[in-house]
Design a protein around this motif. Structure first.
Motif, PDB file in Angstrom:
ATOM      1  N   GLN A  37       0.822  -1.206   0.000  1.00  0.00           N
ATOM      2  CA  GLN A  37       0.000   0.000   0.000  1.00  0.00           C
ATOM      3  C   GLN A  37       0.859   1.260   0.000  1.00  0.00           C
ATOM      4  O   GLN A  37       0.642   2.176  -0.803  1.00  0.00           O
ATOM      5  CB  GLN A  37      -0.936   0.000   1.208  1.00  0.00           C
ATOM      6  CG  GLN A  37      -1.775   1.270   1.338  1.00  0.00           C
ATOM      7  CD  GLN A  37      -2.901   1.101   2.325  1.00  0.00           C
ATOM      8  OE1 GLN A  37      -4.016   0.767   1.948  1.00  0.00           O
ATOM      9  NE2 GLN A  37      -2.628   1.330   3.601  1.00  0.00           N
ATOM     10  N   ASN A  38       1.847   1.305   0.894  1.00  0.00           N
ATOM     11  CA  ASN A  38       2.683   2.503   0.997  1.00  0.00           C
ATOM     12  C   ASN A  38       3.455   2.755  -0.288  1.00  0.00           C
ATOM     13  O   ASN A  38       3.552   3.897  -0.765  1.00  0.00           O
ATOM     14  CB  ASN A  38       3.645   2.370   2.180  1.00  0.00           C
ATOM     15  CG  ASN A  38       2.934   2.393   3.519  1.00  0.00           C
ATOM     16  OD1 ASN A  38       1.825   2.909   3.618  1.00  0.00           O
ATOM     17  ND2 ASN A  38       3.556   1.822   4.532  1.00  0.00           N
ATOM     18  N   PRO A 112      -5.148   5.368   1.392  1.00  0.00           N
ATOM     19  CA  PRO A 112      -5.120   3.984   1.875  1.00  0.00           C
ATOM     20  C   PRO A 112      -6.498   3.341   1.902  1.00  0.00           C
ATOM     21  O   PRO A 112      -7.505   4.001   2.159  1.00  0.00           O
ATOM     22  CB  PRO A 112      -4.551   4.116   3.295  1.00  0.00           C
ATOM     23  CG  PRO A 112      -3.781   5.384   3.281  1.00  0.00           C
ATOM     24  CD  PRO A 112      -4.536   6.306   2.369  1.00  0.00           C
ATOM     25  N   VAL A 113      -6.528   2.032   1.653  1.00  0.00           N
ATOM     26  CA  VAL A 113      -7.763   1.249   1.785  1.00  0.00           C
ATOM     27  C   VAL A 113      -7.603   0.159   2.846  1.00  0.00           C
ATOM     28  O   VAL A 113      -8.596  -0.429   3.270  1.00  0.00           O
ATOM     29  CB  VAL A 113      -8.178   0.609   0.448  1.00  0.00           C
ATOM     30  CG1 VAL A 113      -8.387   1.668  -0.627  1.00  0.00           C
ATOM     31  CG2 VAL A 113      -7.156  -0.427  -0.031  1.00  0.00           C
ATOM     32  N   HIS A 114      -6.361  -0.122   3.232  1.00  0.00           N
ATOM     33  CA  HIS A 114      -6.107  -1.019   4.363  1.00  0.00           C
ATOM     34  C   HIS A 114      -6.094  -0.163   5.606  1.00  0.00           C
ATOM     35  O   HIS A 114      -5.158   0.583   5.863  1.00  0.00           O
ATOM     36  CB  HIS A 114      -4.770  -1.738   4.185  1.00  0.00           C
ATOM     37  CG  HIS A 114      -4.296  -2.465   5.414  1.00  0.00           C
ATOM     38  ND1 HIS A 114      -5.065  -3.423   6.056  1.00  0.00           N
ATOM     39  CD2 HIS A 114      -3.133  -2.365   6.132  1.00  0.00           C
ATOM     40  CE1 HIS A 114      -4.387  -3.883   7.103  1.00  0.00           C
ATOM     41  NE2 HIS A 114      -3.232  -3.248   7.164  1.00  0.00           N
ATOM     42  N   ASP A 173      -9.527  -3.559   7.369  1.00  0.00           N
ATOM     43  CA  ASP A 173      -8.281  -4.152   7.864  1.00  0.00           C
ATOM     44  C   ASP A 173      -8.115  -5.497   7.162  1.00  0.00           C
ATOM     45  O   ASP A 173      -8.733  -6.490   7.532  1.00  0.00           O
ATOM     46  CB  ASP A 173      -8.350  -4.338   9.386  1.00  0.00           C
ATOM     47  CG  ASP A 173      -7.032  -4.814   9.969  1.00  0.00           C
ATOM     48  OD1 ASP A 173      -6.296  -5.544   9.282  1.00  0.00           O
ATOM     49  OD2 ASP A 173      -6.748  -4.469  11.136  1.00  0.00           O
ATOM     50  N   TYR A 174      -7.274  -5.524   6.133  1.00  0.00           N
ATOM     51  CA  TYR A 174      -7.147  -6.741   5.322  1.00  0.00           C
ATOM     52  C   TYR A 174      -6.361  -7.847   6.010  1.00  0.00           C
ATOM     53  O   TYR A 174      -6.558  -9.027   5.699  1.00  0.00           O
ATOM     54  CB  TYR A 174      -6.550  -6.409   3.953  1.00  0.00           C
ATOM     55  CG  TYR A 174      -7.604  -5.946   2.984  1.00  0.00           C
ATOM     56  CD1 TYR A 174      -8.375  -6.859   2.275  1.00  0.00           C
ATOM     57  CD2 TYR A 174      -7.874  -4.594   2.807  1.00  0.00           C
ATOM     58  CE1 TYR A 174      -9.366  -6.446   1.397  1.00  0.00           C
ATOM     59  CE2 TYR A 174      -8.866  -4.163   1.934  1.00  0.00           C
ATOM     60  CZ  TYR A 174      -9.608  -5.102   1.240  1.00  0.00           C
ATOM     61  OH  TYR A 174     -10.608  -4.689   0.386  1.00  0.00           O
ATOM     62  N   ALA A 175      -5.494  -7.496   6.945  1.00  0.00           N
ATOM     63  CA  ALA A 175      -4.783  -8.536   7.695  1.00  0.00           C
ATOM     64  C   ALA A 175      -5.764  -9.277   8.600  1.00  0.00           C
ATOM     65  O   ALA A 175      -5.789 -10.512   8.644  1.00  0.00           O
ATOM     66  CB  ALA A 175      -3.653  -7.918   8.506  1.00  0.00           C
ATOM     67  N   GLU A 219     -10.839   9.590   5.759  1.00  0.00           N
ATOM     68  CA  GLU A 219     -10.513   8.842   6.953  1.00  0.00           C
ATOM     69  C   GLU A 219      -9.366   7.875   6.741  1.00  0.00           C
ATOM     70  O   GLU A 219      -8.755   7.427   7.690  1.00  0.00           O
ATOM     71  CB  GLU A 219     -11.729   8.080   7.491  1.00  0.00           C
ATOM     72  CG  GLU A 219     -12.378   7.070   6.555  1.00  0.00           C
ATOM     73  CD  GLU A 219     -13.470   7.694   5.728  1.00  0.00           C
ATOM     74  OE1 GLU A 219     -13.138   8.531   4.848  1.00  0.00           O
ATOM     75  OE2 GLU A 219     -14.636   7.383   5.924  1.00  0.00           O
ATOM     76  N   GLY A 220      -9.024   7.553   5.503  1.00  0.00           N
ATOM     77  CA  GLY A 220      -7.931   6.627   5.288  1.00  0.00           C
ATOM     78  C   GLY A 220      -6.569   7.268   5.304  1.00  0.00           C
ATOM     79  O   GLY A 220      -5.556   6.608   5.235  1.00  0.00           O
ATOM     80  N   THR A 221      -6.483   8.583   5.390  1.00  0.00           N
ATOM     81  CA  THR A 221      -5.190   9.242   5.347  1.00  0.00           C
ATOM     82  C   THR A 221      -4.512   9.156   6.682  1.00  0.00           C
ATOM     83  O   THR A 221      -5.134   9.020   7.719  1.00  0.00           O
ATOM     84  CB  THR A 221      -5.356  10.729   4.961  1.00  0.00           C
ATOM     85  OG1 THR A 221      -6.214  11.349   5.906  1.00  0.00           O
ATOM     86  CG2 THR A 221      -5.940  10.849   3.571  1.00  0.00           C
TER      87      THR A 221
END
Length: 222
Positions: A37-38, A112-114, A173-175, A219-221
């Motif tokens: 992602q990063n 981000p989406v995670h 949270d994909y993990a 909110e994903g930032t």
């Protein structure tokens, strides 16, 4: 409070109900998801290529796409891997499903989406609150995903929800999601995951005040 921050409390409660094995799977996948992602958000060509390869694995059996082994079955702890005689383990199927769905979600995104700490149930609950016109359809699809008996059946329902979350700017949270998928494929753990998802889905209002679209801008930032 942003939707992402409010959701963290819901997912923390669910985390205590996950087995140690499924938490271990999430911890193993977290660094890879974060790095992809990063690097993607920084414009890395190699990350874009990795994510494109992951998307090509959508809907395919775990282990069937050699180009993504590193990020899927190769990331699963050895103690949770399958054997030559049994095929991919539940953990390997879950890792493959979560990483390929993550690659779909992140495609063409600038944020981000995670979202660490945001459970799948809470994210879909927020989606339903925001989209009242399609709330019933979202709820039916979510319930169908929660009662799926196989990873293929699960993906039929989840992929559409991920597309809708992506359009709405809501992360997951994909993990932790990978751990949940592994648990859903484990008969002894299935009901506990459904309980967590159901609680999170219906507690969106109490966690965030309401589900208006303006609540979670950016909110994903970080």
């Amino acid at each position: 409070m942003t939707a992402q921050a409010a959701a963290t409390g819901r997912s923390d409660a669910g985390g205590r109900m996950r087995s140690r094995e499924h938490r271990e799977l999430g911890r193993a996948l977290e660094p890879r998801i974060d790095r992809l992602q990063n690097e993607y958000l920084r414009g890395s060509p190699s990350a874009r290529a990795d994510l494109a390869q992951l998307r090509r694995g959508l809907g395919k059996p775990a282990g069937s796409v050699p180009e993504i082994w590193e990020h899927t079955i190769g990331a699963v702890p050895e103690s949770m891997a399958g054997s030559d005689s049994t095929g991919p383990s539940r953990a390997e199927q879950a890792a493959h499903a979560a990483l390929t769905l993550f690659s779909l979600h992140l495609q063409s995104q600038a944020a981000p989406v995670h979202w660490q700490g945001v459970s799948f149930g809470w994210a879909v609950g927020l989606l339903a609150q925001r989209d009242r016109a399609r709330e019933q359809a979202i709820t039916r699809r979510f319930m169908a995903a929660a009662t799926a008996q196989s990873v293929d059946e699960l993906l039929v329902h989840v992929r559409g929800l991920i597309d809708q979350l992506k359009a709405a700017g809501i992360g997951v949270d994909y993990a932790a999601f990978a751990g949940d998928i592994a648990a859903l494929l484990t008969p002894a753990r299935r009901e506990s995951v459904r309980l967590v998802w159901g609680r999170d889905f219906y507690r969106v209002d109490s966690a965030s005040g309401h589900g208006d679209a303006g609540d979670a801008d950016n909110e994903g930032t970080d």
